[in-house]
Design an enzyme around this catalytic site. Structure first.
Site, PDB file in Angstrom:
ATOM      1  N   GLU A 128       1.617   1.775  -3.225  1.00  0.00           N
ATOM      2  CA  GLU A 128       0.525   1.836  -4.166  1.00  0.00           C
ATOM      3  C   GLU A 128       0.081   3.513  -4.141  1.00  0.00           C
ATOM      4  O   GLU A 128      -0.208   4.086  -4.858  1.00  0.00           O
ATOM      5  CB  GLU A 128      -0.555   1.146  -3.708  1.00  0.00           C
ATOM      6  CG  GLU A 128      -0.534  -0.215  -4.368  1.00  0.00           C
ATOM      7  CD  GLU A 128      -1.550  -1.269  -3.926  1.00  0.00           C
ATOM      8  OE1 GLU A 128      -1.536  -1.345  -2.753  1.00  0.00           O
ATOM      9  OE2 GLU A 128      -2.204  -2.046  -4.780  1.00  0.00           O
ATOM     10  N   GLU A 183       2.754  -8.445  -1.357  1.00  0.00           N
ATOM     11  CA  GLU A 183       1.323  -9.086  -0.793  1.00  0.00           C
ATOM     12  C   GLU A 183       1.431 -10.521  -1.320  1.00  0.00           C
ATOM     13  O   GLU A 183       0.879 -11.285  -0.332  1.00  0.00           O
ATOM     14  CB  GLU A 183       0.342  -8.477  -1.743  1.00  0.00           C
ATOM     15  CG  GLU A 183      -0.082  -7.059  -1.056  1.00  0.00           C
ATOM     16  CD  GLU A 183       0.816  -5.964  -1.648  1.00  0.00           C
ATOM     17  OE1 GLU A 183       1.636  -6.268  -2.493  1.00  0.00           O
ATOM     18  OE2 GLU A 183       0.408  -4.637  -1.560  1.00  0.00           O
ATOM     19  N   GLY A 241       0.708  -1.144  -0.010  1.00  0.00           N
ATOM     20  CA  GLY A 241       0.033   0.276   0.063  1.00  0.00           C
ATOM     21  C   GLY A 241       0.904   1.138   0.053  1.00  0.00           C
ATOM     22  O   GLY A 241       0.420   2.200  -0.629  1.00  0.00           O
TER      23      GLY A 241
END
Ligand code: NAI
Length: 689
Positions: free
Chosen positions: A106, A126, A103
């Site tokens: 991202e 992930e 994240g």
């Protein structure tokens, strides 16, 4: 914004969104809320024309808050935060130091530019917990850096260092002061009226055939793991679908994986790995100089592992020719890495240079830690320990790499037995992540702490084990491989057993492993065990028969297989031996289905695992899972045998173990702990505290 881990500072007309949420600035709920509030404030303030996002502490946002995974995601979702960044009408630049993972990266992708410190990393870990990047990573990365780079990142989970990230187009600039550079760039974007959004780019031109080949390779390597396969699927979606649709489909895949058994299993392992090294209290002793006694297969690999971690190593062999042979082994490892492009010339020189070779134990006088890796023979090991005892400082830690032997008996030879410990590395020692830290009766807590800290320094996974023949892993392996050998006698062939194990997700079948390790390595141990075994126990003579022919596996060209041009071929002579074994035992050979081989191997592991637990050789079931996954190629996505047993249910496991007992006889009685837990409706996870 008092009391939130996100604050908004200012540098003239640029807003500085600063995340301060130790230890790793995870995207937990207060951070998500703080980010949304900061964005609203920036949008509303006419004095601010642009912004940057940066973090305090040792790293940029290192990912989601994994602790929230099992309890839903309260508050605004990560995707809502990222959407707010994406929708910003003022340019925002990410200033990355440390790691921008999952994240975190991202978030950097929805910024309008990315600046990274020279020692920073980006990546999508992930898949390691059975997920895919779920907030645009699979959709934006291919637009930014092309489908092949994206595929590699999201399916491998690897972290990409700054210079490589720059070369791949994953960041816009490498800067020693990323915050300062980000402010300049943010202002520049505002001046130029630019708002470049990754999500609005089209996919750059790419080689379709190369992409398809790479996807096929992902499928091949996955060996049953779902996340990498679905991550590849998500990247493929990005190639044709508009961003909004791609994001929705990425989200749907994430949800499905999140609730599926594989992600649960991998998250179990994630916690299990951390639990396994938990030891309250004692502080480790400093370790600077390391000695290794014996430079064979294991000793040379152990020396490499220490040198890789930056420690000075002295390796002692029995004589000059043996010392030279050890040096050749070490060099061969480093040369392979150099030629394979995995090591620079400078690192090659540094690492080979940190290992010295000697033929006299005297040269270990000032070592802080000595590991013996001489032949697997108690008398030989005791001689080494006795010699070391009078030589090294009394507070130097003395360790054995024995696979099976009683470390307490080695400690008996030492003047301060409380500093003796087992460090059981796996072959090849510079590659395999697992080290069983074997604690003898008298070991001081500081000595155990030193061992755990040392393993961590090697970037390996430690698991504490009690003294027992074969500790945790080899003891359990002993039972599972017995079932594989029974399967031969029942009607299967080595290649069939291996295929069944590989289909289950094992990295390699057991007979291929025997051949690779060398059958002679275990032969001595088998002879030793045969002397003490209950004569009623079922044994299969095929292994011995193969050894008696001088066929020791890969190194002699033949073992359970014929090894030719790097290939494993069935050996008709081995088939004949197996058929003879069946005939001598009066067994009518039958087809043994792959599923039967799989459940027998698993049930054997679980039953022995339960014994290992009740004897307190392993502290908790999840330690057994870590050992089997990191030392024996048990598929990580199954979470380990004990986790898998919980998933199947202990009453059913007990039934299966009962079936093993009925078929295999003495030595296969269901473990009392398994019986009790099944009767009480418990799960192994209940013992993981
Ligand atoms: P190896 O036979 O390849 O190497 C042993 C080396 O020790 C030889 O080079 C020998 O010259 C040297 N040596 C013997 N006595 C010595 C002494 N007094 N002083 C200095 N050097 C001496 O054996 P390997 O496979 O490396 O095994 C070593 C130990 O590691 C054994 O205890 C084994 O059980 C354990 N181990 C082996 C694994 C494997 O897969 N090979 C895996 C894990 C542990």
């Amino acid at each position: 914004m008092a009391n939130t881990p996100v604050r908004l500072d200012r540098s003239g007309d640029v807003g500085l969104i600063i995340v301060d949420h130790p230890p790793v600035n995870a995207l937990s709920r207060p951070v998500r809320e703080g980010l949304i509030a900061a964005l609203a404030e920036i949008a509303a303030d006419p004095g601010l024309r642009a912004a940057i996002i940066a973090c305090e502490g040792r790293t940029f946002i290192a990912g989601a808050d994994i602790g929230e995974f099992d309890h839903g995601l309260p508050g605004p979702e990560v995707s809502a935060v990222l959407h707010a960044f994406h929708a910003s009408r003022k340019p925002i630049v990410a200033a990355i130091h440390g790691t921008a993972l999952g994240g975190g990266y991202e978030l950097a992708l929805v910024c309008h530019a990315r600046i990274i410190a020279p020692d920073g990393y980006v990546g999508f870990p992930e898949v390691r917990i059975g997920l895919i990047p779920g907030a645009g990573g699979t959709q934006r990365t291919p637009r930014l850096a092309g489908p092949l780079v994206a595929l590699d990142l999201v399916t491998s989970g690897r972290s990409v260092p700054a210079d490589e990230a720059m070369a791949l187009g994953l960041v816009d600039e490498v800067a020693t002061d990323p915050r300062h550079a980000a402010i300049l760039r943010a202002r520049h974007l505002a001046d130029a009226g630019l708002l470049p959004r990754v999500g609005e780019r089209s996919i750059p031109a790419y080689d379709r055939a190369a992409f398809e080949a790479a996807v096929a390779a992902v499928h091949r390597r996955a060996r049953g793991a779902l996340a990498p396969v679905r991550a590849a699927e998500a990247v493929e979606i990005a190639l044709t679908a508009p961003l909004a649709e791609g994001l929705a489909r990425e989200q749907a895949i994430t949800e499905a994986l999140h609730h599926g058994p594989q992600s649960k299993a991998l998250r179990h392992l994630f916690y299990a790995e951390r639990r396994a090294v938990r030891m309250p209290g004692a502080s480790p002793w400093p370790v600077r100089r390391v000695g290794v006694v014996g430079g064979g297969t294991m000793g040379s690999g152990i020396a490499v592992a220490f040198s890789d971690a930056g420690l000075d190593v002295t390796l002692v062999e029995v004589g000059e020719p043996q010392a030279q042979a050890a040096e050749r082994r070490v060099r061969a490892i480093y040369d392979r890495q150099l030629h394979g492009g995995r090591l620079t010339g400078r690192l090659h020189a540094e690492r080979t240079g940190r290992i010295r070779y000697a033929t006299d134990l005297q040269s270990l006088r000032d070592a802080d830690l000595v590991i013996e890796a001489v032949v697997e023979d108690m008398a030989a090991k005791q001689t080494v320990f006795r010699a070391l005892s009078g030589l090294v400082r009394r507070d130097a830690v003395l360790a054995s790499n024995t696979s099976y032997l009683d470390v307490d008996q080695m400690a008996d030879e030492v003047d301060a037995p409380e500093r003796v410990i087992g460090l059981h590395f796996f072959s090849p020692a510079h590659v395999m992540r697992l080290v069983e830290v074997v604690r003898p009766r008298r070991a001081l807590p500081e000595v155990i702490a030193t061992a755990l800290a040392t393993v961590r320094r090697l970037r390996k996974q430690a698991v504490l084990a009690g003294v027992s023949d074969g500790f945790i892993g080899n003891r359990i392996l002993g039972k599972s491989r017995a079932q594989c050998e029974y399967a031969l006698e029942d009607g299967a062939l080595p290649q069939e057993v291996d295929a069944a194990l590989e289909a289950y997700g094992f990295a390699m079948g057991i007979f291929a492993v025997f051949d690779m390790a060398g059958l002679d390595v275990d032969w001595a141990d088998r002879k030793r065990k045969a002397a003490t075994r209950d004569p009623r126990e079922r044994t299969v003579p095929v292994y011995e028969w193969i050894c008696q022919r001088g066929h020791f596996g890969q190194k002699t060209g033949r073992g359970f297989y014929i090894h030719q041009d790097g290939k494993r071929l069935p050996d008709p002579e081995v088939t004949a031996l197996i058929e003879r074994a069946s005939a001598e035992r009066g067994i009518a050979r039958r087809t043994v289905p792959a599923e039967e081989i799989q459940w027998r191997v698993h049930a054997a592991m679980v039953n022995e695992g339960a014994r290992v637990l009740s004897e307190e050789i392993a502290a908790r079931p999840s330690d057994i899972d870590v050992v089997l996954v990191h030392g024996y190629g048990y598929p990580a996505w199954r979470g380990g045998p004990m986790h898998e047993a919980d998933a199947i249910g202990l009453p059913e496991m007990l039934r299966r173990v009962g079936a093993l007992h009925a078929a295999s006889g003495v030595g296969w009685e269901p473990a009392p702990l398994l019986r009790q837990m099944a009767a009480a409706g418990k799960r192994f996870a209940d013992l993981n505290g």
